[in-house]
Scaffold this active site. Sequence first.
Site, PDB file in Angstrom:
ATOM      1  N   HIS A 197       0.846  -1.193   0.000  1.00 62.90           N
ATOM      2  CA  HIS A 197       0.000   0.000   0.000  1.00 62.90           C
ATOM      3  C   HIS A 197       0.881   1.243   0.000  1.00 62.90           C
ATOM      4  CE1 HIS A 197      -3.948  -1.765   0.361  1.00 62.90           C
ATOM      5  NE2 HIS A 197      -3.565  -2.509   1.380  1.00 62.90           N
ATOM      6  N   GLU A 219      -9.057   2.919  -3.345  1.00 66.45           N
ATOM      7  CA  GLU A 219      -9.069   3.928  -4.402  1.00 66.45           C
ATOM      8  C   GLU A 219      -8.236   5.162  -4.044  1.00 66.45           C
ATOM      9  OE1 GLU A 219     -12.241   6.209  -7.359  1.00 66.45           O
ATOM     10  OE2 GLU A 219     -12.978   5.072  -5.610  1.00 66.45           O
TER      11      GLU A 219
END
Length: 310
Positions: A38, A109
Amino acid sequence: MDFRVFVEPQQGASYADQLSVAKAAESLGYSAFFRSDHYVAMSGDGLPGPTDSWVTLAGLARETERIRLGTMVTSATFRHPGPLAISVAQVDEMSGGRVDLGVGAGWFEAEHQAYAIPFPPLGERFERLAEQLDILTGLWSTPTGDTFDYTGTHYTISNSPALPKPTQQPGPPIIIGGKGKKRTPELAAKFAAEFNVPFSPLDEITTQFERVSAAVAAAGRTADSMTYSACFVVCAGRDDAEVARRAQAIGREVDELHTNTPLVGTPAEIVDKLGAFADSGVERVYLQVLDLSDLDHLELFADGVVRQLR
């Protein structure tokens, strides 16, 4: 039962922080060190900022000796399949064949928007994931000296030398996870050596394992060709006070943790709770370690839980 350490560096961790945890995990006998893939923290400021998963694992490959290394999970939206195949193969060679590749369709997103990464609709993300898996496995398994070609909806490859080759052949073990009822089990049965259910109660884990097991059988694979695993946040302590202190350190409530992870409580309590998960088919557990500075936590769990259930 096998135990692996899993960290979330986007929440705030330097390379040095991750190296410290990886070395501790190796010395304490955990089988692997995994990290998320991430670029933006889900809470907090995320300082000092994100570290790239495969750059990090390349460094750890040279600074560890035995522990396996991998992602939980690499997002298919982040990298083109050819360069990803090269990166994973290189880290596999750098580690002497100790890499596992967890890969998924991507879901967050906000991190795509923050770093100019396209975020297509869910259906297209799954299509891209399936094509990436075709390409990764195709590139790695192409005999040296031959070339690889592929034509898909989203990716096309022409006359690739399919190099470099990973140390592990036909390639690093692939991990696929999630709770999808049809597409996810089918992809796992086709490509994965391991299936993972993250952060779920026992009944959901059992149901999803049954779906995957059925897909594995339908694909003509033997039942023991798939390893079944689960991820849980860990919050262990020698007594209630220590459990409460560790919960506070990661911004969680003990009562809340008791509702969603078996890895909370004293080691004896955790061993007892894991029995039901072992009975449901969980063969491997990933400890989501959220306080990377608390290495005593890893030692306590290794001494009190891992050595009893290994």
